[in-house]
Design an enzyme around this catalytic site. Structure first.
Site, mmCIF file in Angstrom:
data_model
loop_
_atom_site.group_PDB
_atom_site.id
_atom_site.type_symbol
_atom_site.label_atom_id
_atom_site.label_comp_id
_atom_site.label_asym_id
_atom_site.label_seq_id
_atom_site.Cartn_x
_atom_site.Cartn_y
_atom_site.Cartn_z
ATOM 1 N N ASN A 18 3.617 6.532 -8.305
ATOM 2 C CA ASN A 18 2.262 6.040 -8.586
ATOM 3 C C ASN A 18 2.137 4.791 -7.720
ATOM 4 O O ASN A 18 2.352 3.673 -8.165
ATOM 5 C CB ASN A 18 2.103 5.691 -10.068
ATOM 6 C CG ASN A 18 2.158 6.942 -10.940
ATOM 7 O OD1 ASN A 18 1.748 8.025 -10.520
ATOM 8 N ND2 ASN A 18 2.678 6.810 -12.156
ATOM 9 N N GLU A 30 -2.100 13.389 -12.315
ATOM 10 C CA GLU A 30 -2.190 12.261 -13.247
ATOM 11 C C GLU A 30 -3.025 11.118 -12.678
ATOM 12 O O GLU A 30 -2.640 9.947 -12.722
ATOM 13 C CB GLU A 30 -0.779 11.779 -13.629
ATOM 14 C CG GLU A 30 0.024 12.857 -14.347
ATOM 15 C CD GLU A 30 1.368 12.384 -14.904
ATOM 16 O OE1 GLU A 30 1.937 11.445 -14.335
ATOM 17 O OE2 GLU A 30 1.822 12.964 -15.899
ATOM 18 N N ASP A 33 8.248 18.652 -17.727
ATOM 19 C CA ASP A 33 8.435 17.242 -17.356
ATOM 20 C C ASP A 33 9.731 16.669 -17.924
ATOM 21 O O ASP A 33 9.680 15.880 -18.861
ATOM 22 C CB ASP A 33 7.229 16.430 -17.863
ATOM 23 C CG ASP A 33 7.197 15.034 -17.286
ATOM 24 O OD1 ASP A 33 7.993 14.756 -16.378
ATOM 25 O OD2 ASP A 33 6.375 14.219 -17.736
ATOM 26 N N GLU A 69 13.909 8.900 -19.600
ATOM 27 C CA GLU A 69 12.560 8.809 -20.184
ATOM 28 C C GLU A 69 12.451 9.603 -21.482
ATOM 29 O O GLU A 69 11.881 9.123 -22.459
ATOM 30 C CB GLU A 69 11.524 9.316 -19.175
ATOM 31 C CG GLU A 69 10.125 9.399 -19.770
ATOM 32 C CD GLU A 69 9.069 9.911 -18.803
ATOM 33 O OE1 GLU A 69 9.386 10.192 -17.634
ATOM 34 O OE2 GLU A 69 7.902 10.021 -19.237
HETATM 35 C C1 GCV Z 1 5.685 8.258 -12.348
HETATM 36 C C2 GCV Z 1 5.747 11.759 -16.269
HETATM 37 C C3 GCV Z 1 5.993 10.309 -16.605
HETATM 38 C C4 GCV Z 1 5.208 9.390 -15.701
HETATM 39 C C5 GCV Z 1 5.588 9.731 -14.247
HETATM 40 C C6 GCV Z 1 5.253 11.200 -13.994
HETATM 41 C C7 GCV Z 1 5.639 11.652 -12.606
HETATM 42 O O1 GCV Z 1 4.453 12.123 -16.614
HETATM 43 O O2 GCV Z 1 5.672 10.079 -17.947
HETATM 44 O O3 GCV Z 1 5.559 8.069 -15.999
HETATM 45 O O4 GCV Z 1 4.912 8.905 -13.329
HETATM 46 O O5 GCV Z 1 5.959 11.987 -14.906
HETATM 47 O O6 GCV Z 1 6.706 12.199 -12.460
HETATM 48 O O7 GCV Z 1 4.877 11.441 -11.662
#
Ligand code: GCV
Length: 684
Positions: free
Chosen positions: A189, A270, A343, A371
């Site tokens: 991001n 996203e 994910d 995560e």
């Molecule tokens: C970097 C998931 C995570 C996000 C992450 C995303 C991705 O949705 O919760 O924090 O963003 O994956 O891999 O781009």
């Protein structure tokens, strides 16, 4: 009397052993100092990288004293890429970096008492890359080990201190010791500021610290950069001005960093911008960047983690988006695919894109940072998860077409291969928050180098190097064995107390640590809620992805698609991933689904309790600092495993309307109090 005496002597011995074990803060990782002896080294080549190899050999030599060792650039055709050959008194490699890798392997083998002669080792993937989700303000998305080692801190994040440089070198050394050769320095991001001249100067400085260790630098880029920092009106990939902007930017970067690796891109996912904002495709976007980087041998890693709010099953979307584009990407584009179609869940089947794409190189993306697996509060060894994915058979070219074979060039006969791991590294003294999270960094590197290594081997190597001193490693077999067993069981335990039998994504909103199977919210997209995934009702539980449901099963090759589609042949570990199953359904062991679900949750909790017992017995076997840290974290894990079990069973019981089997422990929390507790961010 004699017995009492013996007990006292043993106790005194244990106390004195514990007190002579050095205090350790974990900063040295698996590279702790050993009592080395003298060695004489000559080399057919000299460079900064070879000098590092020589220094490492002198510092860590545990072989025969006063041996003569030669570092030798060789054209032996059995040595590939940055691979190497160990001989009695030589390390042979094609490249200087190969000599450094051979050095680390030789030292590891000396320490572990493994054979060191006539050993050839070649990397499974040519690019073995860490992805840092580090923001420029120093925070880390999904990071649990403090702030970024690259960004933030003083003066707008741009100042560079000696301490920074020392840290970057230590980081590079740790990576090189396990074969990692690339780092994406910023979050996918991506902030547009990363491509501004001031930040690129800092990237250059970081690259200089990493280079001697063979770590190439890469950046995540924001697709809208031409608009946001280039002042262009649009970022349309087919627009000549936009193309030129990226070409100029690439030239600017390579002037500063001649061996720059390339770009990682999260586009149209996203909320990130991408080519689809201009009615273009992922191919248009990726190829435009590929053209800009090609003159400098740079690559584009284009992420397939793409999904939109739509009625379509989220796990099907990436495959549907990218399959029609197979073969249309430029030669220096590689598709980066998460291990599963959703994910980074505790357990997912492999992504069907691995077996689906046949004319486009695909690289696996694993998540080292935990995560969805307990952050840095929980001991969860992820090597077994990655091993499971790499060994999964896609049946792309018939039996034996494993994810490993689909991605490491075995099937496609290419050497443009890569693998990525989302890093778990931060400014914490021990780098990763939890001492055992270091093992996940280590395991990623070792598997990226050799995707056939077994987790049990990796765990044993890591335990011995991380905890034992030269003398103890022979006497501490029990510590090694017990710790190895804990590590190898830990991921299955997490699956059991979080999401057994194929359940997925029933986490608390936002922090992804605790449970919230009840989470539902009409105001946000459905595929960001838990109820979307478990679909529990009075009839049963699970997501119907069969041919009569979302038909995700047909994204897999036969015989897998039918195996998954059929309730009786679907592996039970994926049951609720592919099927909505009645509560009364009998599993292979004869138990009904509700009973088995309860037993699995309870078993997960019991597994963590037994990790605690086993760890407590190890007191005195290692330094007291790391012992106490792990002991305390296991207590947290045990409490939180109980929370998972109670939350999920009490919540699902509302639908199953059945008793929790009386042979298992009763819940100790109330559902309502858990709803409150897991809402709080402090719980993370
Ligand atoms: C970097 C998931 C995570 C996000 C992450 C995303 C991705 O949705 O919760 O924090 O963003 O994956 O891999 O781009």
């Amino acid at each position: 009397m004699a017995n009492i005496k013996r007990i006292i002597i043993v106790a005194l011995l244990m106390i004195s052993q514990a007190s002579i074990l050095k205090a350790e803060d974990g900063h040295a990782l698996w590279l702790r100092n050993h009592s080395a002896v003298k060695v004489n080294i000559s080399s057919t080549v000299r460079s900064a990288t070879v000098d590092l190899a020589i220094a490492e050999l002198k510092k860590g030599w545990l072989g025969k004293e006063n041996m003569y060792i030669k570092l030798n650039l060789s054209k032996n055709p059995s040595i590939k890429g940055d691979g190497f050959q160990l001989e009695e008194s030589a390390i042979n490699a094609r490249t200087e970096l190969g000599l450094l890798y051979g050095t680390y392997e030789l030292l590891r083998r000396q320490y572990l008492n493994l054979p060191q002669r006539n050993f050839i080792s070649n990397p499974s993937y040519s690019r073995r890359i860490l992805n840092h989700w580090d923001n420029l303000d120093g925070s880390i998305e999904r990071g649990y080990a403090g702030s970024s080692i690259f960004w933030g801190n003083a003066a707008n994040g741009l100042d560079i201190t000696n301490q920074d440089q020392e840290k970057w070198k230590a980081y590079a050394r740790a990576n090189a010791s396990i074969g990692i050769n690339g780092a994406v320095l910023n979050n996918v991001n991506a902030s547009v500021k990363i491509l501004s001249p001031a930040y690129l100067e800092k990237v250059k400085a970081i690259a200089e610290s990493l280079r001697p260790y063979g770590i190439k630098t890469y950046l995540s880029v924001n697709f809208s950069s031409p608009v946001l920092i280039g002042k262009l009106k649009k970022a349309d990939p087919l627009d000549p001005q936009v193309k030129q902007w990226w070409k100029n930017k690439a030239a600017e970067i390579y002037k500063l960093i001649p061996d720059f690796g390339g770009f990682l891109v999260k586009a149209n996912s996203e909320g990130q911008p991408g080519p689809q904002d201009y009615g273009r495709t992922h191919v248009d976007g990726a190829n435009m960047l590929a053209d800009a980087l090609a003159p400098f041998n740079g690559i584009v890693m284009w992420r397939a983690f793409v999904y939109n709010p739509s009625p379509e099953d989220r796990t099907k979307q990436a495959y549907k988006e990218f399959l029609p584009l197979d073969g249309a990407f430029k030669k220096n584009v590689i598709l980066q695919v998460k291990n599963g179609p959703l994910d980074f869940q505790p357990r997912e089947p492999f992504s069907p894109l691995f077996g689906g794409m046949s004319k486009t190189p695909v690289m696996p993306e694993f998540q080292i940072t935990q995560e969805y697996l307990g952050a840095s509060k929980q001991l969860v060894f992820l090597s077994t998860l990655w091993e499971e994915c790499l060994n999964s058979d896609t049946y792309k070219n018939g039996k034996g077409s494993t994810v490993a074979a689909c991605t490491d060039g075995t099937l496609s006969k290419t050497d443009f291969t890569a693998i990525a791991g989302v890093a778990n590294i931060g400014n914490d003294v021990n780098w990763t928050g939890h001492t055992f999270a270091q093992a996940n960094w280590y395991a990623f590197g070792r598997l990226a180098w050799n995707n056939k290594l077994e987790s049990k081997t990796i765990a044993e190597e890591w335990i011995k190097q991380t905890f034992l001193d030269d003398k103890e490693k022979k006497t501490n077999a029990n510590f090694v064995k017990t710790t190895q067993e804990i590590m190898l069981e830990s991921r299955e335990a997490a699956v059991n107390y979080m999401m057994p039998l194929g359940l997925h994504h029933i986490f608390a909103e936002g922090h992804h640590y605790g449970p919230a199977p009840w989470f539902s919210n009409d105001k946000i997209r459905a595929d960001w809620t838990s109820v979307y995934y478990h679909k529990a009702d009075t009839l049963g539980i699970g997501f119907d992805r069969t041919r009569s449901g979302s038909d995700a099963v047909d994204q897999y090759h036969e015989p897998l698609s039918s195996t998954f589609n059929n309730l009786s042949s679907c592996p039970e570990m994926y049951l609720l991933w592919f099927h909505h199953v009645p509560w009364s359904y009998r599993l292979k062991n004869g138990k009904d689904l509700w009973t088995e679900l309860c037993i699995r949750y309870d078993h997960g909790v019991q597994q963590v309790r037994s990790f605690q017992k086993d760890w407590d017995k190890m007191k005195g076997a290692i330094d007291s600092e790391r012992f106490a840290e792990v002991q305390s974290k296991l207590r947290t894990q045990s409490r939180d495993a109980q929370i998972w079990k109670d939350a999920c069973l009490l919540y699902f019981q509302q639908f199953s309307k059945r008793e929790i089997p009386f042979e298992i422990e009763r819940p100790v929390h109330d559902l309502q109090s858990l709803k409150e507790l897991t809402k709080s961010r402090d719980y993370e």
